[in-house]
Write a protein that holds these residues in place. Structure first.
Motif, PDB file in Angstrom:
ATOM      1  N   LYS A 121       0.845  -1.199   0.000  1.00 24.83           N
ATOM      2  CA  LYS A 121       0.000   0.000   0.000  1.00 24.83           C
ATOM      3  C   LYS A 121       0.878   1.246   0.000  1.00 24.83           C
ATOM      4  O   LYS A 121       1.767   1.388   0.830  1.00 24.83           O
ATOM      5  CB  LYS A 121      -0.900  -0.012   1.233  1.00 24.83           C
ATOM      6  CG  LYS A 121      -1.860   1.152   1.297  1.00 24.83           C
ATOM      7  CD  LYS A 121      -2.760   1.023   2.500  1.00 24.83           C
ATOM      8  CE  LYS A 121      -3.700   2.138   2.760  1.00 24.83           C
ATOM      9  NZ  LYS A 121      -3.730   3.299   1.971  1.00 24.83           N
ATOM     10  N   CYS A 122       0.632   2.130  -0.967  1.00 23.80           N
ATOM     11  CA  CYS A 122       1.423   3.354  -1.080  1.00 23.80           C
ATOM     12  C   CYS A 122       0.502   4.521  -1.443  1.00 23.80           C
ATOM     13  O   CYS A 122       0.013   4.604  -2.575  1.00 23.80           O
ATOM     14  CB  CYS A 122       2.508   3.197  -2.139  1.00 23.80           C
ATOM     15  SG  CYS A 122       3.461   4.702  -2.380  1.00 23.80           S
ATOM     16  N   LYS A 134      14.441  -2.082  -6.473  1.00 22.62           N
ATOM     17  CA  LYS A 134      14.716  -3.219  -7.356  1.00 22.62           C
ATOM     18  C   LYS A 134      13.573  -3.487  -8.322  1.00 22.62           C
ATOM     19  O   LYS A 134      13.791  -3.827  -9.472  1.00 22.62           O
ATOM     20  CB  LYS A 134      14.953  -4.490  -6.529  1.00 22.62           C
ATOM     21  CG  LYS A 134      16.268  -4.530  -5.805  1.00 22.62           C
ATOM     22  CD  LYS A 134      16.417  -5.778  -4.985  1.00 22.62           C
ATOM     23  CE  LYS A 134      16.351  -7.022  -5.838  1.00 22.62           C
ATOM     24  NZ  LYS A 134      16.672  -8.250  -5.098  1.00 22.62           N
ATOM     25  N   LYS A 135      12.352  -3.377  -7.811  1.00 19.63           N
ATOM     26  CA  LYS A 135      11.176  -3.717  -8.617  1.00 19.63           C
ATOM     27  C   LYS A 135      10.087  -2.701  -8.319  1.00 19.63           C
ATOM     28  O   LYS A 135       9.755  -2.459  -7.162  1.00 19.63           O
ATOM     29  CB  LYS A 135      10.693  -5.122  -8.246  1.00 19.63           C
ATOM     30  CG  LYS A 135       9.391  -5.541  -8.882  1.00 19.63           C
ATOM     31  CD  LYS A 135       8.866  -6.804  -8.204  1.00 19.63           C
ATOM     32  CE  LYS A 135       7.485  -7.184  -8.592  1.00 19.63           C
ATOM     33  NZ  LYS A 135       6.438  -6.232  -8.283  1.00 19.63           N
ATOM     34  N   PHE A 136       9.561  -2.101  -9.358  1.00 21.83           N
ATOM     35  CA  PHE A 136       8.440  -1.185  -9.192  1.00 21.83           C
ATOM     36  C   PHE A 136       7.147  -1.949  -9.443  1.00 21.83           C
ATOM     37  O   PHE A 136       7.080  -2.787 -10.352  1.00 21.83           O
ATOM     38  CB  PHE A 136       8.551  -0.001 -10.161  1.00 21.83           C
ATOM     39  CG  PHE A 136       7.514   1.056  -9.919  1.00 21.83           C
ATOM     40  CD1 PHE A 136       7.620   1.896  -8.828  1.00 21.83           C
ATOM     41  CD2 PHE A 136       6.429   1.179 -10.764  1.00 21.83           C
ATOM     42  CE1 PHE A 136       6.655   2.856  -8.582  1.00 21.83           C
ATOM     43  CE2 PHE A 136       5.456   2.142 -10.527  1.00 21.83           C
ATOM     44  CZ  PHE A 136       5.573   2.981  -9.429  1.00 21.83           C
ATOM     45  N   LYS A 137       6.150  -1.666  -8.668  1.00 22.08           N
ATOM     46  CA  LYS A 137       4.877  -2.387  -8.782  1.00 22.08           C
ATOM     47  C   LYS A 137       4.305  -2.261 -10.196  1.00 22.08           C
ATOM     48  O   LYS A 137       4.434  -1.225 -10.832  1.00 22.08           O
ATOM     49  CB  LYS A 137       3.906  -1.915  -7.707  1.00 22.08           C
ATOM     50  CG  LYS A 137       3.493  -0.484  -7.833  1.00 22.08           C
ATOM     51  CD  LYS A 137       2.726   0.125  -6.669  1.00 22.08           C
ATOM     52  CE  LYS A 137       1.872  -0.780  -5.922  1.00 22.08           C
ATOM     53  NZ  LYS A 137       1.216  -0.280  -4.765  1.00 22.08           N
ATOM     54  N   SER A 138       3.667  -3.325 -10.659  1.00 22.56           N
ATOM     55  CA  SER A 138       3.092  -3.338 -12.002  1.00 22.56           C
ATOM     56  C   SER A 138       1.681  -2.757 -12.032  1.00 22.56           C
ATOM     57  O   SER A 138       1.134  -2.501 -13.086  1.00 22.56           O
ATOM     58  CB  SER A 138       3.060  -4.763 -12.557  1.00 22.56           C
ATOM     59  OG  SER A 138       2.235  -5.579 -11.751  1.00 22.56           O
ATOM     60  N   GLY A 139       1.115  -2.557 -10.854  1.00 23.82           N
ATOM     61  CA  GLY A 139      -0.235  -2.009 -10.751  1.00 23.82           C
ATOM     62  C   GLY A 139      -0.634  -1.885  -9.295  1.00 23.82           C
ATOM     63  O   GLY A 139       0.143  -2.223  -8.388  1.00 23.82           O
ATOM     64  N   PRO A 140      -1.843  -1.423  -9.026  1.00 22.44           N
ATOM     65  CA  PRO A 140      -2.294  -1.172  -7.654  1.00 22.44           C
ATOM     66  C   PRO A 140      -2.249  -2.394  -6.729  1.00 22.44           C
ATOM     67  O   PRO A 140      -2.055  -2.240  -5.524  1.00 22.44           O
ATOM     68  CB  PRO A 140      -3.733  -0.696  -7.818  1.00 22.44           C
ATOM     69  CG  PRO A 140      -3.913  -0.368  -9.244  1.00 22.44           C
ATOM     70  CD  PRO A 140      -2.868  -1.098 -10.012  1.00 22.44           C
ATOM     71  N   ASP A 141      -2.403  -3.574  -7.277  1.00 25.23           N
ATOM     72  CA  ASP A 141      -2.431  -4.772  -6.434  1.00 25.23           C
ATOM     73  C   ASP A 141      -1.072  -5.447  -6.294  1.00 25.23           C
ATOM     74  O   ASP A 141      -0.952  -6.479  -5.650  1.00 25.23           O
ATOM     75  CB  ASP A 141      -3.448  -5.776  -6.992  1.00 25.23           C
ATOM     76  CG  ASP A 141      -4.867  -5.223  -6.959  1.00 25.23           C
ATOM     77  OD1 ASP A 141      -5.166  -4.428  -6.046  1.00 25.23           O
ATOM     78  OD2 ASP A 141      -5.659  -5.572  -7.852  1.00 25.23           O
ATOM     79  N   ASP A 142      -0.050  -4.871  -6.904  1.00 23.13           N
ATOM     80  CA  ASP A 142       1.292  -5.435  -6.851  1.00 23.13           C
ATOM     81  C   ASP A 142       2.084  -4.742  -5.734  1.00 23.13           C
ATOM     82  O   ASP A 142       1.528  -3.997  -4.930  1.00 23.13           O
ATOM     83  CB  ASP A 142       1.973  -5.246  -8.214  1.00 23.13           C
ATOM     84  CG  ASP A 142       3.192  -6.124  -8.409  1.00 23.13           C
ATOM     85  OD1 ASP A 142       3.390  -7.079  -7.622  1.00 23.13           O
ATOM     86  OD2 ASP A 142       3.959  -5.860  -9.352  1.00 23.13           O
TER      87      ASP A 142
END
Length: 123
Positions: free
Chosen positions: A61-62, A106-114
């Motif tokens: 959650k961001c 390292k990894k940016f979320k691919s969408g709201p649920d990631d």
């Protein structure tokens, strides 16, 4: 924007270093202190790995991501904003606490649920 976040990282880390009395921070101590900054705005973090040399955490959650989406900002722009803003803050602050530390997203979320995956390493 990047310069502003870098300056904030320098100032925040100086205050943390003075208040803590610790001369040289390891990855675990530095990330523990610095992660309090995003937590104050509601970022939820889960630590995957914690050692004096390396910390890996995932953020789900961001509020920054959610607000940017609500404003209609596209995913690629949000990622760029995060890497050049809060990401630069964390890396600059880490280096102030110990020049051997580095932070990266390292990894940016691919969408709201990631989730995003962050790493701090002491070299």
């Amino acid at each position: 924007m990047t310069k502003t976040f870098e300056n904030m990282g320098v100032q925040q880390a100086r205050m943390m270093k003075e208040q803590s009395g610790i001369e040289e921070f390891d990855a675990k101590t530095a990330f523990s202190l610095l992660s309090n900054v995003p937590k104050t705005i509601g970022v939820q973090m889960e630590f995957i790995e914690e050692s004096p040399q390396r910390v890996v955490a995932k953020s789900s959650k961001c509020p920054i991501y959610e607000a940017a989406q609500e404003m209609g900002i596209d995913h690629a722009t949000i990622e760029h904003m995060c890497r050049s803003g809060p990401g630069r803050f964390m890396d600059t602050a880490a280096k102030q606490l110990n020049p051997g530390l580095s932070y990266r997203l390292k990894k940016f979320k691919s969408g709201p649920d990631d989730f995003c995956e962050e790493e701090m390493v002491l070299e």
